[in-house]
Design an enzyme around this catalytic site. Sequence first.
Site, PDB file in Angstrom:
ATOM      1  N   CYS A  36     -20.435  -0.890  -0.972  1.00 21.76           N
ATOM      2  CA  CYS A  36     -20.562  -1.690  -2.193  1.00 21.76           C
ATOM      3  C   CYS A  36     -21.896  -1.538  -2.905  1.00 21.76           C
ATOM      4  CB  CYS A  36     -20.322  -3.148  -1.857  1.00 21.76           C
ATOM      5  SG  CYS A  36     -18.734  -3.404  -1.073  1.00 21.76           S
ATOM      6  N   PHE A  63     -16.326 -11.509  -3.502  1.00 33.35           N
ATOM      7  CA  PHE A  63     -17.706 -11.432  -3.011  1.00 33.35           C
ATOM      8  C   PHE A  63     -17.757 -11.381  -1.486  1.00 33.35           C
ATOM      9  CE2 PHE A  63     -17.804 -13.432  -7.174  1.00 33.35           C
ATOM     10  CZ  PHE A  63     -18.782 -12.699  -7.827  1.00 33.35           C
ATOM     11  N   ASN A  81     -24.371  -7.923  -7.116  1.00 31.67           N
ATOM     12  CA  ASN A  81     -24.594  -6.903  -6.085  1.00 31.67           C
ATOM     13  C   ASN A  81     -25.870  -6.099  -6.317  1.00 31.67           C
ATOM     14  OD1 ASN A  81     -22.510  -7.501  -4.426  1.00 31.67           O
ATOM     15  ND2 ASN A  81     -21.342  -5.628  -4.769  1.00 31.67           N
ATOM     16  N   THR A 118     -13.817  -4.311  -7.327  1.00 35.06           N
ATOM     17  CA  THR A 118     -14.903  -4.192  -8.305  1.00 35.06           C
ATOM     18  C   THR A 118     -14.650  -3.040  -9.268  1.00 35.06           C
ATOM     19  OG1 THR A 118     -16.358  -5.003  -6.587  1.00 35.06           O
ATOM     20  CG2 THR A 118     -17.414  -3.998  -8.493  1.00 35.06           C
ATOM     21  N   GLU A 140     -18.673  -7.603   4.487  1.00 32.79           N
ATOM     22  CA  GLU A 140     -18.055  -7.079   5.705  1.00 32.79           C
ATOM     23  C   GLU A 140     -18.668  -7.801   6.894  1.00 32.79           C
ATOM     24  OE1 GLU A 140     -17.817  -2.865   6.017  1.00 32.79           O
ATOM     25  OE2 GLU A 140     -17.194  -2.657   3.936  1.00 32.79           O
ATOM     26  N   PHE A 172     -31.628 -11.727   2.320  1.00 29.61           N
ATOM     27  CA  PHE A 172     -31.777 -10.374   1.755  1.00 29.61           C
ATOM     28  C   PHE A 172     -33.241  -9.984   1.541  1.00 29.61           C
ATOM     29  CE2 PHE A 172     -27.657  -8.314   0.906  1.00 29.61           C
ATOM     30  CZ  PHE A 172     -26.884  -9.266   1.548  1.00 29.61           C
ATOM     31  N   GLY A 177     -26.850   0.284   2.655  1.00 30.79           N
ATOM     32  CA  GLY A 177     -25.716   1.180   2.846  1.00 30.79           C
ATOM     33  C   GLY A 177     -24.441   0.423   2.563  1.00 30.79           C
ATOM     34  N   ASP A 183       0.866  -1.181   0.000  1.00 33.46           N
ATOM     35  CA  ASP A 183       0.000   0.000   0.000  1.00 33.46           C
ATOM     36  C   ASP A 183       0.901   1.229   0.000  1.00 33.46           C
ATOM     37  OD1 ASP A 183      -3.241   0.301   0.878  1.00 33.46           O
ATOM     38  OD2 ASP A 183      -1.996   2.107   1.006  1.00 33.46           O
TER      39      ASP A 183
HETATM   40  C1  UGA Z   1     -22.017  -6.678  -0.347  1.00 28.02           C
HETATM   41  C2  UGA Z   1     -22.392  -8.072  -0.903  1.00 28.02           C
HETATM   42  O1  UGA Z   1     -23.329  -8.716  -0.028  1.00 28.02           O
HETATM   43  C3  UGA Z   1     -21.140  -8.960  -1.022  1.00 28.02           C
HETATM   44  O2  UGA Z   1     -21.497 -10.199  -1.630  1.00 28.02           O
HETATM   45  C4  UGA Z   1     -20.124  -8.235  -1.896  1.00 28.02           C
HETATM   46  O3  UGA Z   1     -18.933  -8.983  -2.038  1.00 28.02           O
HETATM   47  C5  UGA Z   1     -19.780  -6.894  -1.269  1.00 28.02           C
HETATM   48  O4  UGA Z   1     -20.975  -6.112  -1.159  1.00 28.02           O
HETATM   49  C6  UGA Z   1     -18.773  -6.189  -2.158  1.00 28.02           C
HETATM   50  O5  UGA Z   1     -19.126  -5.793  -3.269  1.00 28.02           O
HETATM   51  O6  UGA Z   1     -17.596  -6.117  -1.798  1.00 28.02           O
HETATM   52  P1  UGA Z   1     -21.569  -5.680   2.119  1.00 28.02           P
HETATM   53  O7  UGA Z   1     -21.453  -4.342   1.477  1.00 28.02           O
HETATM   54  O8  UGA Z   1     -20.560  -6.089   3.119  1.00 28.02           O
HETATM   55  O9  UGA Z   1     -21.545  -6.849   0.990  1.00 28.02           O
HETATM   56  O10 UGA Z   1     -22.981  -5.690   2.806  1.00 28.02           O
HETATM   57  P2  UGA Z   1     -24.313  -6.564   2.740  1.00 28.02           P
HETATM   58  O11 UGA Z   1     -24.284  -7.588   3.767  1.00 28.02           O
HETATM   59  O12 UGA Z   1     -24.610  -6.963   1.342  1.00 28.02           O
HETATM   60  O13 UGA Z   1     -25.386  -5.466   3.171  1.00 28.02           O
HETATM   61  C7  UGA Z   1     -25.644  -4.331   2.354  1.00 28.02           C
HETATM   62  C8  UGA Z   1     -26.757  -3.503   2.918  1.00 28.02           C
HETATM   63  O14 UGA Z   1     -28.021  -4.117   2.744  1.00 28.02           O
HETATM   64  C9  UGA Z   1     -26.646  -3.200   4.401  1.00 28.02           C
HETATM   65  O15 UGA Z   1     -26.947  -1.838   4.604  1.00 28.02           O
HETATM   66  C10 UGA Z   1     -27.664  -4.105   5.042  1.00 28.02           C
HETATM   67  O16 UGA Z   1     -28.158  -3.616   6.258  1.00 28.02           O
HETATM   68  C11 UGA Z   1     -28.727  -4.117   3.977  1.00 28.02           C
HETATM   69  N1  UGA Z   1     -29.589  -5.311   4.038  1.00 28.02           N
HETATM   70  C12 UGA Z   1     -29.107  -6.540   3.720  1.00 28.02           C
HETATM   71  C13 UGA Z   1     -30.918  -5.165   4.417  1.00 28.02           C
HETATM   72  O17 UGA Z   1     -31.390  -4.046   4.720  1.00 28.02           O
HETATM   73  N2  UGA Z   1     -31.708  -6.280   4.432  1.00 28.02           N
HETATM   74  C14 UGA Z   1     -31.262  -7.505   4.113  1.00 28.02           C
HETATM   75  O18 UGA Z   1     -32.044  -8.472   4.138  1.00 28.02           O
HETATM   76  C15 UGA Z   1     -29.908  -7.648   3.755  1.00 28.02           C
END
Ligand code: UGA
Length: 438
Positions: A264, A153, A212, A122, A156, A253, A261, A31
């Site tokens: 990603c 994929f 995504n 990405t 967090e 989901f 939020g 980095d």
């Molecule tokens: C997301 C994808 O889930 C990963 O597969 C992907 O690798 C990653 O982006 C990336 O592109 O690097 P992440 O951003 O860590 O992962 O978060 P998610 O777990 O997907 O949640 C995203 C948002 O959706 C959060 O704000 C969460 O609270 C919201 N969410 C998720 C809901 O409101 N309801 C749900 O049922 C699921």
Amino acid sequence: MRRLAVIGAGYVGLVSAACFADFGNEVVCVDSDEGKIEGLRRLKMPFYEPGLLDLVRRNTVESRLSFSTSVDEAVSRAEAIFIAVGTPASKTGEADLSGVRAVAKEIALHMRTYKLIVQKSTVPVGTGAMVRRIVQRHCRRGVSFDVASNPEFLREGSAIENFMRPDRVVIGTWTKKAENLLSEIYAPLYLIETPMVKTTVETAELIKYAANVFLAAKVSFINEMARLCEALGADVQVVAKAMGLDRRIGSKFLHAGPGIGGSCLPKDTAALVRFADAAGLKLLIPRAVQDINRAQREFVLKKIEKAVGALKGKTVGVLGLSFKPETDDVRESPAVYVTKAMLARGAKVRAFDPAAMQAARVLLPRVEYCKNAYEVCEGASGLVIFTEWNEFRRLDLARIKSLLRRPVMIDCRNIYEPDELRAMGFKYYGIGRTPRAV
Ligand code: UGA
């Protein structure tokens, strides 16, 4: 054992470097931020992720993982170089690729022998081709290389588990040589029968966005249903549960909440809209996802105003600031957005988050940060739960009620049962849940 380099010690880069090292490879993680690299050498993680510190410690001690600020050193040592630098969204929603371009050029300038250059963070479709052009332009004559796309994929909060036990690995290449080398790097995952999708670079690049944005659309769909449930007197939890039992839909989901939020889903949705536009296609679903997400945050704000009354001069308690549990990431967090709006309307906000308060302080300096959930409630006219951290799932509700000025709870993640809270004397508001008629 392979010699690998990962450029970028951000979320994707650091997790990938640590996990590749744990597979038995020799990995150098690079980095340009000297402070970050110095910190990592002293085992100071730049962000919170469960299990990461242990993994970095173990692999550093066993000399499989090292940290450097020198791309030159990494390129000369490694046969495969993973690019995992950030690609922030510009104001227009386009991914900013200046970091990727700069790294591609630097790699090219230092290459002496064949290298496989793998894009991991990405990036819009066409970036692999762009990297190939840049490297071609700047590398020494006679030095051969391949470019590949290997989107990540990780989620967090469960990144290490996602890396070690992925649903699939996508390997996008233009040559058999690159395909074989990249497949071999992932060979440890064959043992647990991880499906490998081998395809072209362009298809691999698009897979990541399609996945995504689909997830974002799934959450957005249930968030719209939640609003409809409130209008029609139905319960979104039950709707989602019954929908999810259809195996073609699946239950993941489908949790209604304050909106998507993180770094990603919102960014990737914006980028997909942009590059589809540039290809002459007006895609409707990604645009709708963006509109729904904006509307959902406004809907939550209105709900709080309805529950608490005019916000001016009132104190509101907030539990959870990160965009989801098990992370200190507050990027695009609905909690931050709505809290800002409450402050702008004259509310005082007291808040607690198990991991994200330090990050939130920068964005929300006027919030009063508390030691725990109970301190948040002292004198507040209402309590808003934004993030479903486990420790908020079993609060001592009698104590919460006695500490609040008024027993009002706005539960943006539907973690409590409306009937139970109402029976305890709370004015309870979930998302998309109407009181059951008795
Ligand atoms: C997301 C994808 O889930 C990963 O597969 C992907 O690798 C990653 O982006 C990336 O592109 O690097 P992440 O951003 O860590 O992962 O978060 P998610 O777990 O997907 O949640 C995203 C948002 O959706 C959060 O704000 C969460 O609270 C919201 N969410 C998720 C809901 O409101 N309801 C749900 O049922 C699921």
